[in-house]
Design a protein around this motif. Structure first.
Motif, PDB file in Angstrom:
ATOM      1  N   SER A 197     -20.376   5.986 -55.307  1.00 27.24           N
ATOM      2  CA  SER A 197     -21.533   6.511 -55.453  1.00 27.24           C
ATOM      3  C   SER A 197     -22.147   6.998 -53.827  1.00 27.24           C
ATOM      4  CB  SER A 197     -22.567   5.634 -56.011  1.00 27.24           C
ATOM      5  OG  SER A 197     -22.076   5.478 -57.406  1.00 27.24           O
ATOM      6  N   PHE A 198     -21.914   6.118 -53.118  1.00 28.97           N
ATOM      7  CA  PHE A 198     -22.284   6.424 -51.867  1.00 28.97           C
ATOM      8  C   PHE A 198     -21.723   7.574 -50.991  1.00 28.97           C
ATOM      9  CE2 PHE A 198     -22.156   5.887 -47.153  1.00 28.97           C
ATOM     10  CZ  PHE A 198     -23.250   5.852 -46.861  1.00 28.97           C
ATOM     11  N   ILE A 199     -20.365   7.443 -51.459  1.00 33.55           N
ATOM     12  CA  ILE A 199     -19.440   8.661 -50.783  1.00 33.55           C
ATOM     13  C   ILE A 199     -19.892   9.898 -51.337  1.00 33.55           C
ATOM     14  CG2 ILE A 199     -17.170   9.240 -50.336  1.00 33.55           C
ATOM     15  CD1 ILE A 199     -16.228   6.552 -50.541  1.00 33.55           C
ATOM     16  N   VAL A 200     -20.326  10.032 -52.686  1.00 30.94           N
ATOM     17  CA  VAL A 200     -20.529  11.136 -53.360  1.00 30.94           C
ATOM     18  C   VAL A 200     -21.859  11.678 -52.698  1.00 30.94           C
ATOM     19  CG1 VAL A 200     -21.227  12.320 -55.446  1.00 30.94           C
ATOM     20  CG2 VAL A 200     -19.094  10.695 -55.306  1.00 30.94           C
ATOM     21  N   PHE A 201     -22.863  10.861 -52.653  1.00 28.16           N
ATOM     22  CA  PHE A 201     -24.139  11.391 -52.183  1.00 28.16           C
ATOM     23  C   PHE A 201     -24.318  11.499 -50.833  1.00 28.16           C
ATOM     24  CE2 PHE A 201     -25.462   9.580 -56.411  1.00 28.16           C
ATOM     25  CZ  PHE A 201     -26.276  10.603 -56.812  1.00 28.16           C
ATOM     26  N   PHE A 202     -23.398  10.879 -49.832  1.00 28.20           N
ATOM     27  CA  PHE A 202     -23.349  10.844 -48.594  1.00 28.20           C
ATOM     28  C   PHE A 202     -22.867  12.459 -48.376  1.00 28.20           C
ATOM     29  CE2 PHE A 202     -20.871  11.084 -44.582  1.00 28.20           C
ATOM     30  CZ  PHE A 202     -22.091  10.671 -43.790  1.00 28.20           C
ATOM     31  N   ASN A 203     -21.824  12.882 -48.875  1.00 28.50           N
ATOM     32  CA  ASN A 203     -21.056  14.105 -48.628  1.00 28.50           C
ATOM     33  C   ASN A 203     -22.161  15.369 -49.099  1.00 28.50           C
ATOM     34  OD1 ASN A 203     -18.623  13.214 -47.627  1.00 28.50           O
ATOM     35  ND2 ASN A 203     -17.761  12.585 -49.550  1.00 28.50           N
ATOM     36  N   ILE A 204     -22.708  15.083 -50.435  1.00 29.23           N
ATOM     37  CA  ILE A 204     -23.552  16.239 -51.096  1.00 29.23           C
ATOM     38  C   ILE A 204     -24.928  16.313 -49.930  1.00 29.23           C
ATOM     39  CG2 ILE A 204     -25.287  16.515 -52.837  1.00 29.23           C
ATOM     40  CD1 ILE A 204     -23.505  15.156 -54.790  1.00 29.23           C
ATOM     41  N   SER A 205     -25.219  15.212 -49.294  1.00 30.84           N
ATOM     42  CA  SER A 205     -26.339  15.533 -48.326  1.00 30.84           C
ATOM     43  C   SER A 205     -26.054  16.198 -47.262  1.00 30.84           C
ATOM     44  CB  SER A 205     -26.821  14.041 -47.902  1.00 30.84           C
ATOM     45  OG  SER A 205     -27.028  12.951 -48.946  1.00 30.84           O
ATOM     46  N   LEU A 206     -24.856  15.953 -46.636  1.00 26.67           N
ATOM     47  CA  LEU A 206     -24.227  16.783 -45.467  1.00 26.67           C
ATOM     48  C   LEU A 206     -24.084  18.140 -45.925  1.00 26.67           C
ATOM     49  CD1 LEU A 206     -21.557  14.421 -43.913  1.00 26.67           C
ATOM     50  CD2 LEU A 206     -23.824  14.816 -43.259  1.00 26.67           C
ATOM     51  N   LEU A 253     -35.329  20.752 -49.078  1.00 28.07           N
ATOM     52  CA  LEU A 253     -35.989  19.533 -50.021  1.00 28.07           C
ATOM     53  C   LEU A 253     -34.923  18.797 -50.875  1.00 28.07           C
ATOM     54  CD1 LEU A 253     -38.652  18.365 -50.654  1.00 28.07           C
ATOM     55  CD2 LEU A 253     -38.932  19.854 -52.650  1.00 28.07           C
ATOM     56  N   ASP A 254     -33.915  19.530 -51.290  1.00 28.04           N
ATOM     57  CA  ASP A 254     -33.065  18.622 -52.308  1.00 28.04           C
ATOM     58  C   ASP A 254     -31.969  17.861 -51.167  1.00 28.04           C
ATOM     59  OD1 ASP A 254     -33.887  19.836 -54.318  1.00 28.04           O
ATOM     60  OD2 ASP A 254     -32.382  21.618 -54.174  1.00 28.04           O
ATOM     61  N   SER A 255     -31.896  18.498 -49.929  1.00 21.80           N
ATOM     62  CA  SER A 255     -31.034  17.669 -48.888  1.00 21.80           C
ATOM     63  C   SER A 255     -31.720  16.176 -48.800  1.00 21.80           C
ATOM     64  CB  SER A 255     -31.068  18.487 -47.846  1.00 21.80           C
ATOM     65  OG  SER A 255     -30.033  17.662 -46.676  1.00 21.80           O
ATOM     66  N   SER A 256     -33.058  16.219 -48.603  1.00 20.95           N
ATOM     67  CA  SER A 256     -33.780  15.081 -48.020  1.00 20.95           C
ATOM     68  C   SER A 256     -33.944  14.179 -49.193  1.00 20.95           C
ATOM     69  CB  SER A 256     -35.250  15.566 -47.530  1.00 20.95           C
ATOM     70  OG  SER A 256     -36.070  16.253 -48.749  1.00 20.95           O
ATOM     71  N   LEU A 257     -33.845  14.903 -50.522  1.00 22.89           N
ATOM     72  CA  LEU A 257     -33.688  13.626 -51.538  1.00 22.89           C
ATOM     73  C   LEU A 257     -32.446  13.084 -51.723  1.00 22.89           C
ATOM     74  CD1 LEU A 257     -35.837  15.905 -54.337  1.00 22.89           C
ATOM     75  CD2 LEU A 257     -36.785  14.081 -52.811  1.00 22.89           C
ATOM     76  N   PHE A 258     -31.559  13.933 -51.275  1.00 24.04           N
ATOM     77  CA  PHE A 258     -30.101  13.328 -51.506  1.00 24.04           C
ATOM     78  C   PHE A 258     -29.988  12.272 -50.399  1.00 24.04           C
ATOM     79  CE2 PHE A 258     -28.861  17.315 -53.640  1.00 24.04           C
ATOM     80  CZ  PHE A 258     -28.564  16.524 -54.815  1.00 24.04           C
ATOM     81  N   TRP A 259     -30.659  12.426 -49.270  1.00 18.24           N
ATOM     82  CA  TRP A 259     -30.600  11.456 -48.047  1.00 18.24           C
ATOM     83  C   TRP A 259     -31.253  10.137 -48.567  1.00 18.24           C
ATOM     84  CZ3 TRP A 259     -26.860  11.602 -44.603  1.00 18.24           C
ATOM     85  CH2 TRP A 259     -26.532  12.796 -44.185  1.00 18.24           C
TER      86      TRP A 259
END
Length: 234
Positions: free
Chosen positions: A127-136, A185-191
């Motif tokens: 899950s962390f890998i998924v959200f980390f890549n989505i954030s980037l 804004l979506d990026s900050s939420l994913f972070w």
């Protein structure tokens, strides 16, 4: 007597210097603890700058003129644009996005309470890998939308003399600044989600580490006691 007095003075000076050093050391420790950053503070910084990037991006989209006014001249057309603060606002939105992204990235690997988490333990979670890549990816997309649109608008405003007599004095494409603001804004939420998952992984890792240390110590103590019992019975 004089030599004895000098020796006492030197010892006192050395003791006073040592005391001063110890006090300074204590103050350094206190200052370090006071400057320690928590997960909540990191999350607050990421969210605040993400919201600021969103606000300035939306304002820039609303303030951007749809087009300029063509003023025909001799073999050229001069485009006259109204007051356009969208360039400055677009750069501000990009700057806040950059700060939010950098802080969000560093917050995942920051050694909270002086404890560093191995990256192997952090990337063990899918899950962390998924959200980390989505954030980037979302941060890169938002940066591209904001920066490309702002630079395009700046070029239109600065290069307002055209040899094409049929020009309509265009501006940057409408909607890109607003889209970049929403993606920012979506990026900050994913972070924030990635930071929450990293905090959970950190707690699990150090809990397992403490259990292993306590279990090893318990085994060593009982082994020593058992050896003492055997020696006593012999």
């Amino acid at each position: 007597m004089r030599s004895l007095g000098l020796a006492v003075c030197r010892v006192r000076r050395r003791d006073s210097g040592t005391g001063t050093d110890s006090v300074r050391h204590r103050f350094d420790i206190i200052n370090f603890r006071a400057m320690a950053v928590t997960v909540r503070q990191m999350a607050l910084i990421v969210s605040v700058f993400g919201v600021l990037s969103f606000i300035f991006g939306i304002i820039a989209e609303n303030k951007k003129p749809a087009s300029g006014t063509p003023l025909p001249g001799k073999d050229v057309v001069v485009c006259k644009y109204p007051s356009d603060p969208s360039v400055a606002l677009g750069y501000l939105s990009f700057a806040f996005l950059l700060v939010s992204t950098v802080v969000g990235f560093l917050s995942l690997f920051y050694p909270y309470q002086g404890k560093s988490l191995p990256q192997a333990a952090l990337f063990r979670s899918k899950s962390f890998i998924v959200f980390f890549n989505i954030s980037l990816l979302t941060a890169g997309l938002a940066a591209a939308l904001l920066l490309w649109t702002t630079i395009t608008e700046q070029l239109y405003l600065s290069r307002n003399v055209h040899h094409n007599l049929e020009t309509t004095c265009p501006t940057a494409k409408t909607g890109l600044l607003g889209g970049g603001a929403f993606v920012s804004l979506d990026s900050s939420l994913f972070w924030l989600v990635a930071l929450m998952l990293a905090d959970n992984a950190r707690e699990d890792y150090f809990e397992d580490l403490d259990k292993d240390v306590k279990g090893g110590g318990f085994a060593e103590v009982h082994g020593a006691d058992y050896g003492n019992v055997i020696k006593g019975s012999a």
